[in-house]
Write a protein that holds these residues in place. Structure first.
Motif, short mmCIF file in Angstrom:
data_model
loop_
_atom_site.label_atom_id
_atom_site.label_comp_id
_atom_site.label_asym_id
_atom_site.label_seq_id
_atom_site.Cartn_x
_atom_site.Cartn_y
_atom_site.Cartn_z
N PRO A 27 7.74 4.63 0.63
CA PRO A 27 7.09 5.64 0.67
C PRO A 27 7.70 6.91 0.05
O PRO A 27 9.13 7.03 -0.04
N TRP A 69 -3.87 10.35 0.74
CA TRP A 69 -4.76 11.32 1.82
C TRP A 69 -4.09 12.76 1.79
O TRP A 69 -2.98 13.17 2.01
N VAL A 70 -5.05 13.78 1.88
CA VAL A 70 -4.63 15.13 1.82
C VAL A 70 -5.12 15.62 3.17
O VAL A 70 -6.40 16.01 3.31
N SER A 71 -4.18 15.82 4.12
CA SER A 71 -4.64 16.58 5.25
C SER A 71 -4.12 18.14 5.43
O SER A 71 -4.50 18.76 6.47
N ILE A 72 -3.69 18.78 4.47
CA ILE A 72 -3.32 20.20 4.35
C ILE A 72 -4.54 20.92 3.88
O ILE A 72 -4.55 21.36 3.16
N LYS A 90 5.36 16.91 -4.06
CA LYS A 90 3.87 16.87 -4.36
C LYS A 90 2.97 16.32 -3.31
O LYS A 90 3.10 15.13 -2.88
N LEU A 91 2.15 16.93 -2.74
CA LEU A 91 1.32 16.53 -1.44
C LEU A 91 -0.07 16.44 -1.67
O LEU A 91 -0.89 16.04 -0.79
N GLU A 92 -0.60 16.11 -2.85
CA GLU A 92 -1.77 16.10 -3.23
C GLU A 92 -2.04 15.89 -4.60
O GLU A 92 -1.35 16.10 -5.72
N LEU A 96 7.88 9.82 0.46
CA LEU A 96 8.72 10.84 1.39
C LEU A 96 10.20 10.22 1.58
O LEU A 96 10.96 11.04 1.76
N ARG A 123 0.32 10.39 -4.76
CA ARG A 123 0.12 11.99 -4.96
C ARG A 123 0.56 11.99 -6.39
O ARG A 123 -0.19 12.96 -7.14
N TRP A 173 -8.18 1.74 2.16
CA TRP A 173 -6.84 1.96 1.95
C TRP A 173 -6.12 0.74 1.24
O TRP A 173 -5.58 0.51 0.13
N ARG A 211 1.01 -1.11 0.00
CA ARG A 211 -0.03 0.10 0.02
C ARG A 211 0.81 1.39 -0.05
O ARG A 211 1.76 1.30 0.68
N ARG A 212 0.38 2.20 -0.84
CA ARG A 212 1.18 3.50 -0.81
C ARG A 212 0.39 4.58 -0.74
O ARG A 212 -0.79 4.48 -1.04
N ASP A 213 0.94 5.78 -0.16
CA ASP A 213 0.07 6.98 -0.37
C ASP A 213 0.48 7.53 -1.60
O ASP A 213 1.66 7.94 -2.10
C1 LIG Z 1 -3.12 11.08 8.69
C2 LIG Z 1 -2.56 11.18 7.58
C3 LIG Z 1 -2.38 12.42 6.96
C4 LIG Z 1 -1.47 12.65 5.72
C5 LIG Z 1 -0.84 11.23 5.18
C6 LIG Z 1 -1.11 10.10 5.83
C7 LIG Z 1 -1.89 9.95 6.95
C8 LIG Z 1 -1.82 8.73 7.84
N1 LIG Z 1 -0.13 11.42 4.13
C9 LIG Z 1 0.56 10.31 3.56
C10 LIG Z 1 1.97 10.12 4.35
O1 LIG Z 1 2.69 11.06 3.68
C11 LIG Z 1 2.47 8.66 4.04
O2 LIG Z 1 1.52 7.78 4.45
C12 LIG Z 1 3.77 8.12 4.65
O3 LIG Z 1 4.70 9.36 3.90
C13 LIG Z 1 4.17 6.83 4.42
O4 LIG Z 1 4.10 6.57 3.07
P1 LIG Z 1 2.99 5.31 2.47
O5 LIG Z 1 1.54 5.65 2.79
O6 LIG Z 1 3.64 3.91 3.22
O7 LIG Z 1 3.39 5.30 1.30
C14 LIG Z 1 -0.16 12.67 3.46
N2 LIG Z 1 0.36 12.68 2.32
C15 LIG Z 1 0.40 14.01 1.53
O8 LIG Z 1 1.23 13.91 0.56
N3 LIG Z 1 -0.31 14.77 1.94
C16 LIG Z 1 -1.07 14.71 2.85
O9 LIG Z 1 -1.57 15.83 3.27
C17 LIG Z 1 -0.92 13.86 3.92
N4 LIG Z 1 -1.51 13.80 5.16
#
Ligand SMILES: Cc1cc2c(cc1C)N(C[C@H](O)[C@H](O)[C@H](O)COP(=O)(O)O)c1[nH]c(=O)[nH]c(=O)c1N2
Length: 238
Positions: free
Chosen positions: A197, A160-163, A102-104, A199, A29, A148, A25-27
């Motif tokens: 990840p 996940w975008v929390s910003i 890139k965060l979204e 990051l 963007r 997920w 699983r990956r986050d």
């Molecule tokens: C509660 C929460 C909130 C966020 C995130 C995750 C979680 C759990 N992550 C993703 C986060 O950066 C990522 O899960 C870790 O970097 C680990 O990577 P993998 O999920 O294993 O690919 C995340 N990533 C991003 O690009 N922008 C964001 O705003 C957020 N916000």
């Protein structure tokens, strides 16, 4: 329940599939493809989320399936404002590195999903939530994690975008009083799932060694279970 094991463990192949979903699983963007997610696939993901555990079986979640580009553009504009504020937390090289991330994938993905927590669902006395009221939010996060993992198994990426300003987001989505946005997710098929990840790949932060995070009988105490310590050290890094 598996017939071939008295302890009802999954078969080796089933376990492999479950751990694959967890480790792969990956986050996402940067790798979204615009292709839509078929309705039946999205329905399965929502069904997986809805089978998460929840405090007192409260099921505090709702799922907003956001397709409108116009609405997503407004949410992305909100993200851009919040992200500019977040960038001010860093200086020098770290600030430059932050701005390059890139965060979204709000508009790159074909659909967004907001998972909310209805803090009033189930009435004022929810079993198990008396001492720690945030248990409803934690339950909602478990629904997110179920989705997920199921998404990974379906080949669908989730980011996940929390910003985002939660008040602004609630307003844009027309959330009623008492309903909070917990997770704003971007969903779509991907060009690839990264091995690590993003990051970590970008040099922002690395995975911590698990052995440093497992304690014995109290914080900082060594593990009495020597076999567990050795087994942890023998695990392959992932
Ligand atoms: C509660 C929460 C909130 C966020 C995130 C995750 C979680 C759990 N992550 C993703 C986060 O950066 C990522 O899960 C870790 O970097 C680990 O990577 P993998 O999920 O294993 O690919 C995340 N990533 C991003 O690009 N922008 C964001 O705003 C957020 N916000």
């Amino acid at each position: 329940m598996s017939k071939d094991s008295p302890r009802a463990a999954f078969s080796a192949a089933e376990r492999h599939g479950l751990y694959r979903a967890i480790f792969e699983r990956r986050d996402v963007r940067s790798q979204f493809l615009p292709e839509p997610i078929p309705a039946e696939v999205l329905a399965r993901l929502l069904q997986a989320a809805h089978h998460a555990p929840s405090v007192g079986f409260m099921q505090p979640w709702d799922f907003l399936v956001i397709e409108s580009r116009e609405l997503r553009s407004r949410i992305q504009a909100s993200y851009a404002r919040e992200n500019a504020r977040a960038a001010e937390n860093y200086r020098g090289e770290r600030a430059e590195r932050y701005r390059r991330l890139k965060l979204e994938g709000i508009l790159d993905s074909p659909v967004n999903l907001c998972v909310t927590c209805d803090r009033r669902r189930g009435g004022p006395h929810v079993l198990g939530r008396n001492s720690i009221p945030e248990m409803d939010r934690f339950s909602t996060c478990l629904a997110v994690q179920n989705l997920w993992l199921a998404a990974r198994a379906e080949g669908v990426g989730v980011g996940w975008v929390s910003i985002l300003d939660p008040v602004e987001l609630a307003d844009l989505l027309g959330l009623p009083e008492g309903v909070e946005p917990v997770a704003y997710l971007c969903l779509g098929y991907v060009s690839e799932f990264l091995d690590e990840p993003e990051l970590a790949a970008e040099g922002w932060r690395q995975r911590l060694p698990l052995t440093e995070l497992v304690h014995g009988d109290g914080w900082g105490r060594p593990l009495e279970a020597e076999a567990l310590g050795l087994a942890l050290e023998g695990l392959e890094p992932r």
